[in-house]
Design a protein around this motif. Structure first.
Motif, PDB file in Angstrom:
ATOM      1  N   HIS A 118     123.689  -0.438  -7.194  1.00 30.09           N
ATOM      2  CA  HIS A 118     123.455  -0.869  -5.803  1.00 30.09           C
ATOM      3  C   HIS A 118     124.128  -2.213  -5.538  1.00 30.09           C
ATOM      4  O   HIS A 118     124.722  -2.424  -4.476  1.00 30.09           O
TER       5      HIS A 118
ATOM      6  N   LEU B  50     129.365   5.686  -6.390  1.00 28.48           N
ATOM      7  CA  LEU B  50     128.624   6.625  -5.543  1.00 28.48           C
ATOM      8  C   LEU B  50     128.170   7.850  -6.338  1.00 28.48           C
ATOM      9  O   LEU B  50     127.060   8.360  -6.132  1.00 28.48           O
TER      10      LEU B  50
ATOM     11  N   ARG C 199     125.269  10.146  -4.840  1.00 24.33           N
ATOM     12  CA  ARG C 199     125.870  10.456  -3.528  1.00 24.33           C
ATOM     13  C   ARG C 199     127.202  11.168  -3.781  1.00 24.33           C
ATOM     14  O   ARG C 199     128.294  10.611  -3.636  1.00 24.33           O
TER      15      ARG C 199
ATOM     16  N   GLU D 288     128.937  13.837  -2.562  1.00 27.99           N
ATOM     17  CA  GLU D 288     129.955  14.180  -1.563  1.00 27.99           C
ATOM     18  C   GLU D 288     130.784  12.937  -1.196  1.00 27.99           C
ATOM     19  O   GLU D 288     132.017  13.016  -1.112  1.00 27.99           O
ATOM     20  N   GLU D 289     130.118  11.793  -0.998  1.00 29.71           N
ATOM     21  CA  GLU D 289     130.849  10.563  -0.673  1.00 29.71           C
ATOM     22  C   GLU D 289     131.723  10.124  -1.844  1.00 29.71           C
ATOM     23  O   GLU D 289     132.860   9.681  -1.654  1.00 29.71           O
TER      24      GLU D 289
END
Length: 415
Positions: free
Chosen positions: A32, A65, A70, A72-73
């Motif tokens: 993050h 990502l 995440r 797809e990103e």
């Protein structure tokens, strides 16, 4: 680098520094935080139209990502970076992006597409003569070929990756190649050679763990220094409070590092390193015990038919079942992909077999359709008494041989 960012006026240098900071935060397990710096780096590359830097940032952003789930990103950024690398003729970065994307696709089920990216990555890596990239690409390609069932080709590429890594003295790629070769050779039934590779992997993993701990400690020191600088204008009491809190955080993180070094992150059970420590203690105290090796039958089919998330849930539930059907003074561990071990404090073979049968029956009778419809899971078990061999490795070899016998005689058995 964090201290000097405000004094950097070159957009290219600022983008690269931000990207490097993000990559380091990602490497230390704080994706993050990494995402914050990588997002800033991408904004700089877009604002100033920095083509090469944008490729570098997208590769790191894609990896981060993916790590955050995440997918797809992450795929989107990796594919954009790959397109720019190919268009710009940046061969080395084309290979890095293909390697990252190929491994991700192979791991998430699109094995053929991943395989094609990895083939191209390996070819480009050899062309640009980048030892780290060539070794990693070859090892990752070997893992993908193993998923496709092409075991001989997989072994060839893994051995090639290991040779390149050894010639260049690359610790991480050597560890990766030894681990994959150990699992592949065990899959082929070549347990003696598989054990040698696993021992090499284990030694390298210890070195990597120590290096990671050292670097993590350095990061904590840097964070503490930055906290002190930001709070110089506050009162002495506030500064002392912050230092005490920082010290408490460092203590908790040190405890967490110790826990992670001995715990399997997926199941929460002891890992192989901790199991070997427990086995050494049990050997030394002279009490009767048995070593039980447990392997999930046809686990590859579970992953292939139901997907890796279901496979992970199966492993977690198995760990819970094994713990439920053993006593507090027994030691349950996950020592490999789908392989578990239980150190049983039992007086004789009769009692050891009773416990092993209870475990086997509990697994076979469990309602696995709660995880996925039509899912069924069984295990095969190999047992050896502590008195049957002097050396730990010989005990494990004997237990492994009996586990192999249980599988060869039809699986879902105790030998």
């Amino acid at each position: 680098m964090l201290k000097q960012l405000d004094h950097v006026h070159s957009p290219t240098l600022k983008a690269v520094l931000l990207c490097d900071i993000g990559a380091n935060f990602n490497h230390f397990g704080t994706p993050h935080d990494a995402l914050t710096f990588l997002g800033q780096a991408l904004a700089v590359t877009v604002e100033h139209d920095l083509h090469f830097s944008r490729i570098l940032v997208r590769e790191n952003l894609g990896q981060t990502l993916l790590q955050l789930g995440r997918l797809e990103e992450g795929e989107h950024f990796l594919k954009e970076g790959l397109d720019e690398a190919v268009a710009g003729g940046y061969d080395r970065w084309e290979a890095y992006l293909r390697c990252t994307l190929g491994e991700h696709l192979a791991m998430t089920g699109d094995v053929q597409a991943g395989y094609e990216h990895l083939i191209r990555a390996t070819q480009v890596a050899q062309h640009v003569k980048d030892s780290y990239l060539a070794s990693t690409s070859a090892s990752t390609l070997g893992r993908a070929l193993r998923r496709l069932g092409q075991l001989e080709d997989a072994c060839h590429h893994l051995e090639m990756g290991l040779r390149i890594a050894q010639d260049a003295d690359l610790l991480g790629p050597c560890k990766l190649a030894h681990q994959e070769l150990s699992e592949l050779l065990a899959q082929q039934g070549n347990f003696e050679k598989a054990l040698r590779h696993f021992q090499q992997f284990h030694e390298l993993a210890m070195k990597v763990q120590l290096e990671e701990s050292r670097r993590h400690a350095q990061l904590l020191i840097l964070q503490q220094e930055l906290d002190r600088e930001r709070e110089q204008s506050e009162s002495h009491r506030q500064t002392n409070d912050e230092l005490r809190r920082a010290h408490s955080v460092m203590q908790r993180q040190a405890e967490e590092l110790t826990r992670l070094a001995s715990e399997d992150t997926l199941t929460g059970l002891a890992n192989r390193r901790q199991f070997m420590r427990d086995l050494a203690v049990k050997k030394a105290d002279g009490t009767s015990f048995a070593v039980t090796l447990i392997d999930v039958d046809h686990f590859k089919s579970v992953n292939d038919c139901f997907g890796h998330p279901v496979g992970d849930q199966v492993l977690i539930k198995l760990g819970q079942l094994f713990s439920q059907h053993t006593r507090a003074d027994d030691a349950v561990a996950r020592i490999g992909g789908e392989e578990f071990a239980v150190l049983l404090a039992v007086p004789d073979a009769v009692r050891a077999r009773e416990v092993a049968e209870r475990i086997r029956e509990a697994v076979a009778a469990h309602g696995w359709n709660e995880i996925a419809p039509e899912l069924a899971v069984t295990v095969s078990v190999g047992i050896v008494l502590g008195e049957e061999a002097e050396e730990q490795d010989n005990l494990l070899r004997l237990a492994d041989a009996r586990l192999y016998e249980a599988k060869q005689s039809g699986r879902n058995k105790v030998v």
